[in-house]
Design an enzyme around this catalytic site. Structure first.
Site, PDB file in Angstrom:
ATOM      1  N   SER A  55      -9.398   6.127  -7.157  1.00  0.00           N
ATOM      2  CA  SER A  55      -8.278   5.578  -8.065  1.00  0.00           C
ATOM      3  C   SER A  55      -7.176   4.939  -7.119  1.00  0.00           C
ATOM      4  O   SER A  55      -6.390   4.098  -7.642  1.00  0.00           O
ATOM      5  CB  SER A  55      -7.626   6.656  -9.100  1.00  0.00           C
ATOM      6  OG  SER A  55      -6.834   7.425  -8.569  1.00  0.00           O
ATOM      7  N   LYS A  97      -0.757   9.428  -6.875  1.00  0.00           N
ATOM      8  CA  LYS A  97      -0.356   8.027  -7.738  1.00  0.00           C
ATOM      9  C   LYS A  97       0.919   7.331  -7.254  1.00  0.00           C
ATOM     10  O   LYS A  97       1.575   7.917  -6.450  1.00  0.00           O
ATOM     11  CB  LYS A  97      -0.108   8.201  -9.294  1.00  0.00           C
ATOM     12  CG  LYS A  97      -1.115   9.155  -9.797  1.00  0.00           C
ATOM     13  CD  LYS A  97      -2.402   8.186  -9.932  1.00  0.00           C
ATOM     14  CE  LYS A  97      -3.593   8.990 -10.500  1.00  0.00           C
ATOM     15  NZ  LYS A  97      -5.122   8.376 -10.503  1.00  0.00           N
TER      16      LYS A  97
END
Lengths: 180, 164
Positions: A55, A97
């Site tokens: 990701s 993230k």
């Protein structure tokens, strides 16, 4: 230490002096101190993590190693563009993230392009984004919007979104190679 | 023996005693945490591959659940689980064992949210690794447990959203 003892330690074989030093007690103390410093550093200050998943590609590769610095957010708030570690119920598993939007900002996504308070956000780290859509949303006073850099998949399959401030525990030390 | 030596020995003896007592008579909170860790170990347990040993292993896992239970897990990217029947659970565990790809499950960082003599709510991070796949499936889970016949059993497992 008496002169006699001192002479005896000096006469210790070379291999012993190299391995455990002239004074084993001091060597043991030093080893314990180094162990304590390492334990404190890598447990509470710089947490080593192995990245599992795609990701954050291409910035952070699957299988690579990073360090999470716990200190910065003790005295300042997270900033846009920083790669942060987000805890789950503990820190055995964390999400890495990037911070996209800050508290009290209005964020919207149109055809894969992020808009903060109506202004487009320049994101050189995102390659080939999927045309994500998200209606305007105003974040709360302690909410952050985080996404991975890999947005080539449909939005429903991307594990990311809005998180509370107390879940952000630290900042990734390495942010990958700068994108041209 | 010097006076401070005696105090030190007494302190160490007290600490060791407390640790032994904790190991011998664990608190309900510790029992619940151990139960979840044990369940993960039983899910991962490798059997000899026969139908009977697989069935026994699946039954052992099903025994962690009470007579009435529900499992509702909905993690992004992972197949949705919605089970409330023992035979359905055993069937699911058997088919997972039959599939050639190994699945390794871990229940990490349990945090007790509430606990009484008969009920407990624990939140933990569930992690599943499928061999040969890049991504690991991670989901925060809330376990609701009840004490039945002096034994903790799982009543409900549900997903907690990390991201809104």
């Amino acid at each position: 230490m008496s002169a006699l003892e001192s002479d005896q330690t000096d006469m210790a074989p070379l291999w012993r002096r190299i391995l455990i030093g002239r004074n084993p007690r001091i060597t043991l103390l030093r080893a314990a101190l180094i162990g304590l410093i390492c334990w404190t550093t890598f447990r509470h200050v710089l947490l080593p993590v192995r990245i599992s998943g795609i990701s954050m590609e291409p910035t952070l590769r699957n299988g690579s190693v990073n360090l999470i610095n716990w200190l910065p957010y003790w005295w300042r708030e997270p900033r846009r563009g920083e790669i942060v570690a987000i805890r789950t119920t503990g820190t055995s598993v964390m999400y890495l993230k990037r911070i996209i939007a800050l508290p009290n900002e209005t964020v919207e996504i149109r055809a894969g392009r992020v808009f903060i308070n109506g202004e487009p956000l320049a994101e050189s780290y995102v390659k080939n984004p999927d045309p994500w859509e998200m209606p305007p949303r105003r974040l709360g006073p302690d909410e952050y919007l985080v996404f991975g850099d890999n947005r080539s998949m449909p939005m429903e399959l991307h594990v990311a979104g809005v998180v509370k401030r107390d879940r952000i525990v630290g900042k990734a030390i390495w942010h990958g190679k700068p994108t041209p | 023996m010097k006076k401070w030596h005696k105090h030190l020995v007494l302190l160490v003896a007290l600490l060791v005693g407390a640790m032994v007592l904790r190991a011998l008579i664990p608190s309900d909170e510790r029992r619940v945490h151990v139960l979840l860790a044990q369940m993960a170990r039983d899910i991962n347990e490798q059997t000899r591959g026969g139908m009977l040993s697989d069935l026994a292993a699946a039954n052992r896992v099903a025994d962690y659940f009470g007579p009435e239970f529900e499992i509702r897990i909905n993690a992004t990217g992972a197949p949705e689980l919605d089970i409330s029947d023992r035979s359905e659970l055993i069937q699911m565990l058997l088919s997972a064992r039959k599939s050639r790809r190994g699945v390794k499950v871990a229940i990490l960082d349990p945090q007790t949210v509430a606990i009484s003599k008969t009920n407990a709510v624990v939140e933990a991070t569930g992690k599943a690794e499928v061999s040969g796949e890049t991504d690991v499936f991670v989901s925060e889970l809330r376990f609701t447990l009840v004490k039945i016949d002096r034994r903790w059993r799982i009543r409900r497992v549900e997903t907690i959203r990390t991201f809104e």
